[in-house]
Scaffold this active site. Structure first.
Site, PDB file in Angstrom:
ATOM      1  N   CYS A 135       0.837  -1.198   0.000  1.00  7.67           N
ATOM      2  CA  CYS A 135       0.000   0.000   0.000  1.00  7.67           C
ATOM      3  C   CYS A 135       0.878   1.257   0.000  1.00  7.67           C
ATOM      4  O   CYS A 135       1.428   1.635   1.032  1.00  7.67           O
ATOM      5  CB  CYS A 135      -0.917  -0.016   1.232  1.00  7.67           C
ATOM      6  N   CYS A 138      -0.484   4.233   1.981  1.00  5.45           N
ATOM      7  CA  CYS A 138      -0.310   4.047   3.429  1.00  5.45           C
ATOM      8  C   CYS A 138       1.152   4.263   3.840  1.00  5.45           C
ATOM      9  O   CYS A 138       1.434   4.948   4.816  1.00  5.45           O
ATOM     10  CB  CYS A 138      -0.684   2.627   3.836  1.00  5.45           C
ATOM     11  N   ASP A 139       2.061   3.658   3.112  1.00  2.21           N
ATOM     12  CA  ASP A 139       3.439   3.566   3.606  1.00  2.21           C
ATOM     13  C   ASP A 139       4.462   4.382   2.817  1.00  2.21           C
ATOM     14  O   ASP A 139       5.617   4.489   3.242  1.00  2.21           O
ATOM     15  CB  ASP A 139       3.885   2.082   3.603  1.00  2.21           C
TER      16      ASP A 139
HETATM   17  P1  FAD Z   1     -10.313  -6.190   6.143  1.00  2.00           P
HETATM   18  O1  FAD Z   1      -9.540  -5.256   6.989  1.00  2.00           O
HETATM   19  O2  FAD Z   1      -9.586  -7.026   5.149  1.00  2.00           O
HETATM   20  O3  FAD Z   1     -11.125  -7.121   7.129  1.00  2.00           O
HETATM   21  C1  FAD Z   1     -11.811  -8.240   6.665  1.00  2.00           C
HETATM   22  C2  FAD Z   1     -11.967  -9.206   7.813  1.00  2.00           C
HETATM   23  O4  FAD Z   1     -12.849 -10.249   7.413  1.00  2.00           O
HETATM   24  C3  FAD Z   1     -10.663  -9.862   8.247  1.00  2.00           C
HETATM   25  O5  FAD Z   1     -10.435  -9.605   9.615  1.00  2.00           O
HETATM   26  C4  FAD Z   1     -10.894 -11.345   7.977  1.00  2.00           C
HETATM   27  O6  FAD Z   1     -10.333 -12.185   8.993  1.00  2.00           O
HETATM   28  C5  FAD Z   1     -12.409 -11.445   7.986  1.00  2.00           C
HETATM   29  N1  FAD Z   1     -12.942 -12.532   7.170  1.00  2.00           N
HETATM   30  C6  FAD Z   1     -12.656 -12.778   5.863  1.00  2.00           C
HETATM   31  N2  FAD Z   1     -13.348 -13.845   5.447  1.00  2.00           N
HETATM   32  C7  FAD Z   1     -14.086 -14.279   6.511  1.00  2.00           C
HETATM   33  C8  FAD Z   1     -15.000 -15.355   6.704  1.00  2.00           C
HETATM   34  N3  FAD Z   1     -15.287 -16.200   5.718  1.00  2.00           N
HETATM   35  N4  FAD Z   1     -15.577 -15.522   7.928  1.00  2.00           N
HETATM   36  C9  FAD Z   1     -15.281 -14.679   8.954  1.00  2.00           C
HETATM   37  N5  FAD Z   1     -14.398 -13.645   8.829  1.00  2.00           N
HETATM   38  C10 FAD Z   1     -13.822 -13.446   7.618  1.00  2.00           C
HETATM   39  N6  FAD Z   1      -5.191   1.652   4.993  1.00  2.00           N
HETATM   40  C11 FAD Z   1      -5.063   2.947   5.437  1.00  2.00           C
HETATM   41  O7  FAD Z   1      -6.051   3.700   5.426  1.00  2.00           O
HETATM   42  N7  FAD Z   1      -3.873   3.420   5.932  1.00  2.00           N
HETATM   43  C12 FAD Z   1      -2.769   2.641   6.044  1.00  2.00           C
HETATM   44  O8  FAD Z   1      -1.716   3.112   6.479  1.00  2.00           O
HETATM   45  C13 FAD Z   1      -2.874   1.293   5.601  1.00  2.00           C
HETATM   46  N8  FAD Z   1      -1.820   0.469   5.698  1.00  2.00           N
HETATM   47  C14 FAD Z   1      -1.923  -0.829   5.340  1.00  2.00           C
HETATM   48  C15 FAD Z   1      -0.833  -1.664   5.533  1.00  2.00           C
HETATM   49  C16 FAD Z   1      -0.932  -2.988   5.233  1.00  2.00           C
HETATM   50  C17 FAD Z   1       0.253  -3.875   5.491  1.00  2.00           C
HETATM   51  C18 FAD Z   1      -2.138  -3.521   4.671  1.00  2.00           C
HETATM   52  C19 FAD Z   1      -2.250  -4.981   4.334  1.00  2.00           C
HETATM   53  C20 FAD Z   1      -3.225  -2.690   4.444  1.00  2.00           C
HETATM   54  C21 FAD Z   1      -3.139  -1.332   4.791  1.00  2.00           C
HETATM   55  N9  FAD Z   1      -4.210  -0.465   4.609  1.00  2.00           N
HETATM   56  C22 FAD Z   1      -4.127   0.830   5.063  1.00  2.00           C
HETATM   57  C23 FAD Z   1      -5.474  -0.908   3.951  1.00  2.00           C
HETATM   58  C24 FAD Z   1      -6.566  -1.234   5.012  1.00  2.00           C
HETATM   59  O9  FAD Z   1      -6.055  -2.135   5.952  1.00  2.00           O
HETATM   60  C25 FAD Z   1      -7.801  -1.827   4.346  1.00  2.00           C
HETATM   61  O10 FAD Z   1      -8.293  -0.969   3.331  1.00  2.00           O
HETATM   62  C26 FAD Z   1      -8.932  -2.052   5.356  1.00  2.00           C
HETATM   63  O11 FAD Z   1      -8.493  -2.865   6.420  1.00  2.00           O
HETATM   64  C27 FAD Z   1     -10.139  -2.712   4.707  1.00  2.00           C
HETATM   65  O12 FAD Z   1     -11.080  -2.967   5.706  1.00  2.00           O
HETATM   66  P2  FAD Z   1     -12.221  -4.081   5.516  1.00  2.00           P
HETATM   67  O13 FAD Z   1     -12.989  -4.071   6.782  1.00  2.00           O
HETATM   68  O14 FAD Z   1     -12.914  -3.848   4.238  1.00  2.00           O
HETATM   69  O15 FAD Z   1     -11.439  -5.453   5.315  1.00  2.00           O
END
Ligand code: FAD
Ligand code: NAP
Length: 315
Positions: A135, A138-139
């Site tokens: 990302c 982000c970084d």
């Molecule tokens: P996710 O955070 O992916 O959460 C989805 C969840 O669903 C997970 O916890 C998973 O375990 C769960 N899940 C999946 N399938 C199932 C299932 N079948 N049953 C039950 N649970 C399930 N964004 C920023 O704004 N700033 C940053 O600095 C930043 N840095 C990042 C650094 C890294 C290393 C990464 C990987 C991402 C970063 N991001 C950052 C992006 C950000 O993390 C994501 O955009 C955000 O977390 C998305 O949120 P979400 O709730 O859509 O999904």
């Protein structure tokens, strides 16, 4: 029968739960197979979540997410640490298949996120979040006026290389072929950018570093050139992204709702999918910005919409 089942407990799922319960839904369960928090908990620094900033020590993703589940539970959200296998629909309810049992729900918010693909080189996992990132928004800022490398040859890699070229002193763009698959205008912009050095026909053999994080990468070429080392503190891997849409797949292989060609869920501005009562929020939805603040905003909208839907349904 649940009023609302939330699948996934990242920023989108937690915020959907907060808005649904605080808005008055009584029976809301968030199924999160791990600890709530989502993919941001893997990040060692986050500095673009508005209103929350810490310089020394920096705010980690874990710090950011720590209080979210407690806040949601205060308003009645129940977390069940279970993996959802499938979301399907009967005549008047959704069926949440948990493997060992099936639960019925009037509405569902799917927030299962996405997973950046790994390239598979040695050290990639070890230094992920410690120099290796997927990302740039982000970084990227952590490498201001420093040299970084980008791996990949698609639109994401090239667009992010251009983004990083505005921040970093130099960007090495590493691609395994001698032709990019990105759109031609983007390729042209990359080629014209003096801060980007393209390294064709190369892959990463290994990433190396120490307790402080990544120190560099070793490249290997597929055109006979000798391996070379790049001493870079930051490496951005953009080799594609997998949307976690498996829970939407039905027994016959079709999906419960409409997806685009990348597997992302089609939604309108209210996070409604093509199926009434089924909402999608966060990284799993089409055109997601893949940022915590955006996932949380989607979750808020989806939570409010689920509330309206259920209230209308039960009168
Ligand atoms: P996710 O955070 O992916 O959460 C989805 C969840 O669903 C997970 O916890 C998973 O375990 C769960 N899940 C999946 N399938 C199932 C299932 N079948 N049953 C039950 N649970 C399930 N964004 C920023 O704004 N700033 C940053 O600095 C930043 N840095 C990042 C650094 C890294 C290393 C990464 C990987 C991402 C970063 N991001 C950052 C992006 C950000 O993390 C994501 O955009 C955000 O977390 C998305 O949120 P979400 O709730 O859509 O999904
Ligand atoms: P992508 O198009 O699948 O490209 C992935 C790139 O990574 C390819 O160049 C591929 O090389 C390379 N790659 C794959 N596995 C690798 C590995 N193990 N090691 C090294 N390199 C590897 O992914 P994307 O760039 O994330 O784009 C995904 C979709 O979103 C695409 O349809 C894209 O057009 C779209 N998108 C559009 C825009 C836009 O319209 N502005 C912006 C971003 C993304 P090969 O080329 O050799 O296969």
């Amino acid at each position: 029968m649940l009023d609302c089942a939330i699948v996934g407990g990242g920023p989108a799922g937690l915020t959907a739960g907060l808005y649904a319960t605080r808005g008055g839904l009584k029976n809301v369960v968030m199924y999160e197979m791990g600890m709530p928090g989502g993919q941001i908990t893997q990040s060692s620094e986050i500095e673009n979540y508005p209103g929350l900033f810490r310089e020394d020590p920096p705010l980690t993703g874990m710090d950011l997410m720590e209080s979210w589940p407690k806040q949601c539970q205060h308003f009645g959200l129940v977390h069940e640490m279970k993996e959802v296998r499938r979301v399907s629909k009967s005549d008047d309810a959704f069926i949440i298949d948990l493997g060992s049992e099936k639960v019925e729900a009037l509405s569902v918010v799917v927030c299962t996120g996405s997973t950046p693909r790994r390239a598979g080189f040695e050290g990639e996992e070890e230094f992920f979040g410690k120099g290796v990132s997927s990302c740039a928004t982000c970084d990227g800022f952590f490498y201001r006026d420093r040299e970084v490398a980008v791996l990949g040859g698609g639109d994401t890699a090239l667009e992010e290389a251009l983004y990083l070229a505005n921040i970093s002193s130099k960007v090495y763009l590493i691609h395994r072929r001698d032709e990019f698959r990105a759109a031609p205008p983007t390729v042209e912009r990359v080629k014209k950018n003096e801060k980007i050095e393209v390294i064709y026909n190369a892959g990463i053999r290994r990433a190396f570093g120490d307790v402080m994080g990544l120190c560099g990468i070793e490249l290997q070429f597929n055109d006979g050139r000798e391996n070379m080392t790049l001493e870079v503190p930051g490496l951005f891997v953009f080799v594609g992204n997998d949307v976690n849409n498996a829970v939407l797949r039905q027994e016959d292989g079709s999906f419960i709702c409409d997806l685009n060609e990348r597997g992302e869920v089609l939604v309108d501005l209210n996070m409604h999918t093509s199926v009434k009562g089924l909402f999608a929020a966060g990284d799993i939805r089409m055109d997601a910005a893949k940022q915590v603040v955006c996932a949380a905003a989607d979750g808020a909208i989806a939570g409010m919409q689920a509330l309206h839907y259920v209230q209308e349904k039960i009168g």
